[in-house]
Write an enzyme that holds these catalytic residues in place. Structure first.
Site, mmCIF file in Angstrom:
data_model
loop_
_atom_site.group_PDB
_atom_site.id
_atom_site.type_symbol
_atom_site.label_atom_id
_atom_site.label_comp_id
_atom_site.label_asym_id
_atom_site.label_seq_id
_atom_site.Cartn_x
_atom_site.Cartn_y
_atom_site.Cartn_z
ATOM 1 N N HIS A 175 0.838 -1.197 0.000
ATOM 2 C CA HIS A 175 0.000 0.000 0.000
ATOM 3 C C HIS A 175 0.873 1.246 0.000
ATOM 4 C CE1 HIS A 175 0.732 -0.555 4.308
ATOM 5 N NE2 HIS A 175 0.199 0.629 4.578
ATOM 6 N N HIS A 213 1.402 3.927 1.986
ATOM 7 C CA HIS A 213 1.941 4.683 3.116
ATOM 8 C C HIS A 213 3.466 4.795 3.041
ATOM 9 C CE1 HIS A 213 -1.890 4.008 5.726
ATOM 10 N NE2 HIS A 213 -1.986 5.055 4.930
ATOM 11 N N ASP A 229 5.856 4.729 5.179
ATOM 12 C CA ASP A 229 6.727 3.780 5.891
ATOM 13 C C ASP A 229 6.769 2.418 5.187
ATOM 14 O OD1 ASP A 229 4.023 3.437 6.740
ATOM 15 O OD2 ASP A 229 4.685 2.365 8.531
ATOM 16 N N HIS A 230 6.059 2.284 4.077
ATOM 17 C CA HIS A 230 6.096 1.061 3.262
ATOM 18 C C HIS A 230 6.703 1.297 1.878
ATOM 19 C CE1 HIS A 230 3.456 -1.389 5.949
ATOM 20 N NE2 HIS A 230 3.307 -0.172 6.445
ATOM 21 N N HIS A 271 -7.525 -0.612 5.379
ATOM 22 C CA HIS A 271 -6.454 0.218 5.949
ATOM 23 C C HIS A 271 -6.154 1.326 4.940
ATOM 24 C CE1 HIS A 271 -2.848 1.340 8.128
ATOM 25 N NE2 HIS A 271 -2.134 1.194 7.032
ATOM 26 N N ASP A 273 -0.239 -3.852 6.325
ATOM 27 C CA ASP A 273 -0.895 -3.335 7.539
ATOM 28 C C ASP A 273 -2.360 -3.757 7.607
ATOM 29 O OD1 ASP A 273 1.465 -2.098 8.193
ATOM 30 O OD2 ASP A 273 0.769 -0.056 7.813
ATOM 31 N N HIS A 331 4.609 -4.633 11.101
ATOM 32 C CA HIS A 331 4.946 -3.901 12.332
ATOM 33 C C HIS A 331 5.059 -4.857 13.523
ATOM 34 C CE1 HIS A 331 4.420 0.322 11.008
ATOM 35 N NE2 HIS A 331 3.504 -0.175 10.185
HETATM 36 ZN ZN LIG Z 1 -0.069 1.615 6.531
#
Ligand SMILES: [Zn+2]
Length: 262
Positions: free
Chosen positions: A58, A60, A62-63, A116, A135, A173
């Site tokens: 996805h 985001h 942090d990905h 998400h 996530d 995570h």
């Molecule tokens: Zn995420």
């Protein structure tokens, strides 16, 4: 005939609590959700590995934040969700698509698991029994519903829960202990949940990861797969003022309670 080398999954810790997943055969590597390029480059060089593909679940940061830097000097495919705009993606995937690579020799089925984020996908390797779910499903929990509805999330989690019990769940995570503290509150009469919490706390105290888990372990202990269980519904009626018999309403109440849980 040459024997294909066996594959390994390595965790690259990043930021406060992310795991970037590196799958490799000792020479060629793919990375799933590289939020940061630097720790990936460090893992590649210390393992003498060549990066051959990037997979994203996805959008985001942090990905996906490391994609531009990782692909700058490399002519490699970047797989990502069809329904999200992510810079650098060369192959846009949705449910039913297959990612097949020769080196490392690996094949992924793609699942749509929105909620998400609106276009979130998951990668399933049936041969090795590996699920990379970003996530959406966490060890003991699930992602927040930033771009979807509780109904969508119950469907997304239902697809993952339908995978084989032995399948390993590589989420993105290390949230397990706080997730399981909530799980104990949500289902206090399930001894498997309390047992899993104490195991996770002991693992963290030893400095170990709690990820991957398995689909079977999640089905036994994760409240976001167990929201239909009478023990959880009873708690929701008391703690979250659930007034409906609808399973999606129970799921929504559970998710909202978790958002505020400390
Ligand atoms: Zn995420």
């Amino acid at each position: 005939m040459s024997v294909k080398p066996s594959l390994q999954v390595s965790a690259i810790p990043a930021f406060a609590d992310n795991y970037l997943w590196l799958v490799h055969d000792g020479r060629h590597a793919i990375v799933i959700d590289p939020g940061d390029a630097a720790p990936v480059e460090a893992a590649l060089s210390s393992g003498h590995l060549t990066l051959v593909a990037i997979l994203l679940t996805h959008h985001h940061g942090d990905h996906a934040g490391g994609v531009t830097e990782l692909s700058r000097q490399r002519d490699i495919p970047v797989f990502g969700p069809a329904r999200e705009k992510i810079a650098g993606v060369t192959h846009r995937l949705s449910e039913g698509d297959i990612v097949k690579l020769d080196e490392p020799a690996i094949t992924f089925d793609v699942l749509d698991v929105p909620s998400h984020t609106a276009g979130h996908i998951a990668y399933v390797d049936h041969q090795h029994g590996w699920l990379f779910c970003g996530d959406t499903l966490f060890a003991g929990g699930c992602g927040r519903l930033f771009e979807g509805t509780p109904g969508q999330m119950t469907q997304s989690l239902g697809k993952l829960a339908a995978l084989p019990d032995a399948m390993k769940v590589y989420c993105a995570h290390e949230y397990t202990v706080s997730n399981l503290r909530f799980a104990v509150a949500a289902e206090p009469d399930n001894p498997a949940v309390a047992e899993r919490l104490s195991q996770a706390q002991a693992a963290r105290a030893r400095g170990e990861r709690t990820v991957p888990s398995t689909v079977g372990e999640e089905k036994r202990t994760n409240p976001f797969l167990r929201y239909r269980e009478p023990g959880i519904v009873r708690t929701l009626r008391e703690q979250a003022h659930l007034a409906s018999d609808d399973p999606v309403a129970a799921f929504a109440a559970l998710r909202e309670w978790k958002n505020a849980f400390r």
